[in-house]
Structure formats: C-alpha cells, structure tokens
Design an enzyme around this catalytic site. Structure first.
Site, PDB file in Angstrom:
ATOM      1  N   TRP A   1       0.854  -1.192   0.000  1.00  0.00           N
ATOM      2  CA  TRP A   1       0.000   0.000   0.000  1.00  0.00           C
ATOM      3  C   TRP A   1       0.886   1.237   0.000  1.00  0.00           C
ATOM      4  CZ3 TRP A   1      -0.452   3.777   4.006  1.00  0.00           C
ATOM      5  CH2 TRP A   1      -1.338   4.806   3.674  1.00  0.00           C
TER       6      TRP A   1
ATOM      7  N   ASP B   1      -9.638  -3.414   1.107  1.00  0.00           N
ATOM      8  CA  ASP B   1      -9.745  -2.931   2.485  1.00  0.00           C
ATOM      9  C   ASP B   1     -11.148  -2.358   2.653  1.00  0.00           C
ATOM     10  OD1 ASP B   1      -9.719  -1.001   4.703  1.00  0.00           O
ATOM     11  OD2 ASP B   1      -7.562  -1.352   4.796  1.00  0.00           O
TER      12      ASP B   1
ATOM     13  N   ASP C   1     -12.197   8.345   8.860  1.00  0.00           N
ATOM     14  CA  ASP C   1     -11.238   7.320   9.271  1.00  0.00           C
ATOM     15  C   ASP C   1     -11.595   5.964   8.668  1.00  0.00           C
ATOM     16  OD1 ASP C   1      -9.152   6.047  10.696  1.00  0.00           O
ATOM     17  OD2 ASP C   1     -10.613   5.356  12.156  1.00  0.00           O
TER      18      ASP C   1
ATOM     19  N   HIS D   1      -8.656  -6.773   3.851  1.00  0.00           N
ATOM     20  CA  HIS D   1      -8.313  -6.026   5.049  1.00  0.00           C
ATOM     21  C   HIS D   1      -9.621  -5.693   5.742  1.00  0.00           C
ATOM     22  CE1 HIS D   1      -3.978  -4.290   4.694  1.00  0.00           C
ATOM     23  NE2 HIS D   1      -4.012  -5.611   4.741  1.00  0.00           N
TER      24      HIS D   1
ATOM     25  N   LYS E   1      -6.960   2.799  -2.398  1.00  0.00           N
ATOM     26  CA  LYS E   1      -7.602   3.623  -1.375  1.00  0.00           C
ATOM     27  C   LYS E   1      -8.284   4.793  -2.054  1.00  0.00           C
ATOM     28  CE  LYS E   1      -6.658   5.550   3.158  1.00  0.00           C
ATOM     29  NZ  LYS E   1      -5.670   5.741   4.223  1.00  0.00           N
TER      30      LYS E   1
ATOM     31  N   ASP F   1      -7.142  -4.899   9.857  1.00  0.00           N
ATOM     32  CA  ASP F   1      -6.374  -3.660   9.700  1.00  0.00           C
ATOM     33  C   ASP F   1      -7.131  -2.507  10.341  1.00  0.00           C
ATOM     34  OD1 ASP F   1      -4.727  -1.618   8.952  1.00  0.00           O
ATOM     35  OD2 ASP F   1      -5.334  -1.594   6.850  1.00  0.00           O
TER      36      ASP F   1
ATOM     37  N   HIS G   1     -11.741   1.472   2.481  1.00  0.00           N
ATOM     38  CA  HIS G   1     -11.097   2.247   1.424  1.00  0.00           C
ATOM     39  C   HIS G   1     -11.957   2.636   0.237  1.00  0.00           C
ATOM     40  CE1 HIS G   1      -6.630   1.398   2.541  1.00  0.00           C
ATOM     41  NE2 HIS G   1      -7.338   1.850   3.541  1.00  0.00           N
TER      42      HIS G   1
ATOM     43  N   ASP H   1     -10.102   3.177   9.627  1.00  0.00           N
ATOM     44  CA  ASP H   1      -9.498   2.122  10.436  1.00  0.00           C
ATOM     45  C   ASP H   1     -10.025   1.998  11.859  1.00  0.00           C
ATOM     46  OD1 ASP H   1      -7.283   1.141   8.549  1.00  0.00           O
ATOM     47  OD2 ASP H   1      -7.019   3.291   8.508  1.00  0.00           O
TER      48      ASP H   1
ATOM     49  N   GLU I   1      -3.027  -2.850  -2.724  1.00  0.00           N
ATOM     50  CA  GLU I   1      -4.146  -2.222  -2.016  1.00  0.00           C
ATOM     51  C   GLU I   1      -4.444  -0.816  -2.521  1.00  0.00           C
ATOM     52  OE1 GLU I   1      -3.416  -1.524   2.180  1.00  0.00           O
ATOM     53  OE2 GLU I   1      -5.548  -1.626   2.646  1.00  0.00           O
TER      54      GLU I   1
END
Ligand code: RNT
Ligand code: ZN
Length: 420
Positions: free
Chosen positions: A183, A260, A295, A287, A226, A327, A263, A297, A224
C-alpha cells in the site's frame, strides 16, 4: 453463566433440522486463518531507531496508556490478545517493526532484522505476513513508488524488493505462505493536472519490484487501493481502478487485489465487489476494518457489512481462497481489547455465515423462486442460534465465553500495561 453445553445441544438440533452439521462448521471456521495485524499494539509506530511520527494520510487518535514500546512488549501483548481469539492465526508484521541496535534505512532491511519475529512465530507454530512501509519516512513526503524524483522512486523500489525477500524468509522459516500487502499513500491534496504520469510511474515501480524478485518463493502480493487519505483528499495514485487494472493486467497468481473495507466511497461496500473480482482472480486479500467518516481504520464491529462480507465468501465458496487480515488502529481504548474485539467480531461473522443453509438458498434461486430466496436469506441472516454455537466454540477453545476475556485483559492492564 448459562449452561453452554445445553445451548450447544439445542443449536445442534436446530441446525441439523436445516441440514447443517455444527461440528463441521466449527472445524472449518476454526481452521480458517485470521492474520492479526501487529500495528494495533503501538499505534503503527514500529521500532525503527529514528524520530518522526506517522504520515501518509493515516492517523491514530487517542492517548490510552500502556502501548507497547519495544518488540518484547508487543509480542507479549499479541500473545495476550490471541488467548481470546479462537482459531488459527497468523501475525502480520510491518517493515518498520524491524529489530536492530542501529538505524537501518528502509532500502537496507534484511531477513536478519526480522529473525526474532520468525523465531517467535516458529515457536508458536504460526505463520507470518508482511507489509512494506511506504510511509512515515522523510522520503515519502512527495510520493514513494510514484514519485517524480528518480532517486526517491529507486529508494522505494529497493524497499519493495527487500520486503519480498523478507517474505520469502518468513515462508522458509514458518513453512507457511507469506502474504505481502503493498500500500502506497501517494496522492495529492488537490486534483493534479497530470493524473496519468504518477500512475505510469507506480506501475513501472511495481514492475521493477516484481521483476527483480521473480525467483522469490512462497509469497503472495496484495495490491491495495484507497479512495483518499488525510491531506491527500483529491487524488490517490493507487486508486481502485489503478490497482484492479494492475492486478488483472499482470495475470499472475501471486499478484492479487487487496480489498480494504475502509477504502471506498461511503456507499460502496466490499461485499458487493468480491463476486466481480473472483470472476478474474483466484485469490483476494481482505483487510477487515471499519470506516467512520474520515477514518478508514476503526475497530471491526459485528456490523452488517462484516457479516455480509463473510456471507459472500461462504456463498462464493471462497473462504479458503481469501486471505483474511485485520487492519485497524485505535489508541483511545485498551489496545489489547481493540484486537480482541475486532478479531472476535471477524471470526464470529465468519462462523455465523457458515451456519447458513447456502445450498438450500442456491436451490431456491436456481428454481427461480425469488420469494423463497429472499425469505431464506432474511430468516438465516438473523442467525437464530449462532450465538450459542459461538459461545460453545469459544468455551471449547478456552478463549473465554462472552465477556470473560475482559476481566483478564483488565488485570493485565493493571499489572503490566499501566506500569510501562
Ligand atoms: C492504509 C492501509 C494500510 C495500512 C497499513 C498500516 O490506509 O489500509 O493497509 O493500514 O499498512
Ligand atoms: Zn489496509
């Protein structure tokens, strides 16, 4: 505590009635590896002998006391968390978690800097996954693998190469495939005039990394994407289209997509993407995370999307082909609790998905009975007795039923974390 055995017997009878063998499901769920990310334990800091905080558009917020400040503490905390996470686990290490007495720059890291991680994994009988750290470094401020500056780009290509070699070392030490996740934070606060150039450079850098390490064995490579990062709101070089294009155009088994869950645009969900990706790819790296506002995560919740992802994997018959990794990073709560909550939720969602009569649902669909299909999907989504099976499974594994784990984590906080 209620009679867990009685609950299990009842659930077993119920599931038998809909054609599901609870013991088989427990076994299959238990054998599915979850890759536990090391970076929840210390807010993505790592152990490089250098100053400087996190960068690259990711951020931990919160100041909860007791974070791990050295590898021994981090491994002890991971072990503590693992006690309460039933099932097969791997540990996912980031390149900035190297161990060395002196500063070693990213393009100079070697297997020996990760020997203690490997020794520990071998001792525990677990596999290791790995991640290049293309962020939190003075040379990452103006892009990494897509940087305009040739030297900077070469530096990061060097890092990627070293990381694939370390992945092979992990494979050779543990005997288990090492899944590497690439990433890059590269992007722009404003929309650039040239959106293609950086992508062509990123493509070229990935090509160089894979070409230089084409003989490496036992490694899978997730790419990955995003949608945005903090300070990189308008443009991300490694967008979804770029990463998907890259993976599909390479058409080699070891280069796969990393999806993810944090993302994508707010109305996009990974559960809806899996079927499309699996039409062209044999494997996916997942992920598991949770996006909240800006955010990407937050700690994984037992929410609709996590459940839908696991249901989709079960229905696609792709549980075993999917590398499931967590993650997230939360510095506002006990970090061990964060791991336990997030990974238990991930595992529990998988178990609940496996406890659904997929064959019967597929048969209704194949027969064109769309009413029965909807009725069944809704009926079994509730997972009538899944909690009883979950409690029984956790009890069997000694992973603590319900909130039993919390007392022990609190005790560890009092006796160990608070003294750091
Ligand atoms: C960041 C990516 C990436 C990181 C880790 C620390 O948005 O999700 O996977 O979280 O490399
Ligand atoms: Zn991620």
């Amino acid at each position: 505590m209620y009679d867990i055995q009685k609950g299990y017997e009842l659930a077993k009878e119920y599931y038998k009635g809909i054609g599901i063998d609870v013991d088989e499901v427990i076994k299959a769920c238990d054998e599915t590896p979850l890759s536990m990310h090391c970076w929840q334990g210390d807010d993505v800091n790592g152990f490089e002998k250098k100053e400087g905080g996190l960068s690259g558009g990711i951020q931990t917020t919160g100041n909860y006391p007791g974070k791990a400040t050295n590898p021994e503490q981090l491994r002890a905390d991971i072990e503590m968390a693992m006690k309460f996470i039933p099932g097969v686990k791997k540990v996912n290490v980031h390149a900035n978690y190297l161990e060395s007495d002196t500063f070693v720059d990213r393009n100079e890291i070697e297997p020996k800097h990760f020997e203690k991680w490997a020794d520990w994994a071998v001792e525990k009988g677990i596999g290791l996954d790995f991640n290049p750290t293309y962020f939190a470094h003075p040379k990452s401020d103006n892009g990494t693998l897509s940087a305009l500056d040739d030297e900077v780009r070469a530096f990061w290509v060097g890092h990627g190469i070293r990381c694939r070699q370390i992945g092979e070392y992990f494979y050779k030490r543990t005997g288990k495939v090492c899944v590497i996740n690439h990433w890059t934070p590269d992007g722009d606060k404003e929309f650039p005039v040239d959106t293609l150039g950086p992508r062509l450079r990123l493509k070229d850098s990935y090509d160089k990394i894979f070409e230089a390490t084409k003989d490496v064995e036992g490694v899978m490579d997730g790419i990955e994407s995003k949608v945005f990062g903090i300070g990189l709101e308008s443009y991300t070089v490694g967008s979804h289209e770029f990463c998907m294009g890259y993976v599909m155009s390479k058409g080699v088994d070891h280069i796969i997509m990393t999806l993810d869950t944090g993302h994508y645009h707010p109305t996009e969900v990974v559960s809806a993407k899996l079927g499309g990706v699996y039409a062209f790819s044999n494997n996916v790296l997942l992920h598991v995370s949770r996006p909240v506002r800006w955010d990407s995560d937050h700690v994984v919740a037992y929410d609709d999307e996590t459940k839908s992802i696991m249901e989709e994997l079960v229905r696609l018959g792709k549980v075993q082909d999917t590398y499931i990794a967590t993650d997230f990073f939360d510095a506002s709560i006990n970090r061990i609790a964060a791991w336990v909550i997030g990974l238990r939720n991930t595992r529990k969602a998988l178990l609940a998905a496996m406890l659904q009569p997929v064959e019967a649902m597929k048969a209704a669909e194949a027969a064109g009975d769309v009413s029965a299909r909807l009725a069944m999907v809704q009926e079994y989504k509730a997972g009538a007795m899944a909690n009883l099976v979950w409690d029984y499974y956790c009890a069997q594994k000694g992973a603590g039923v319900g909130l039993e784990w919390l007392d022990e984590v609190k005790k560890y906080e009092e006796e160990v974390l608070s003294k750091r």
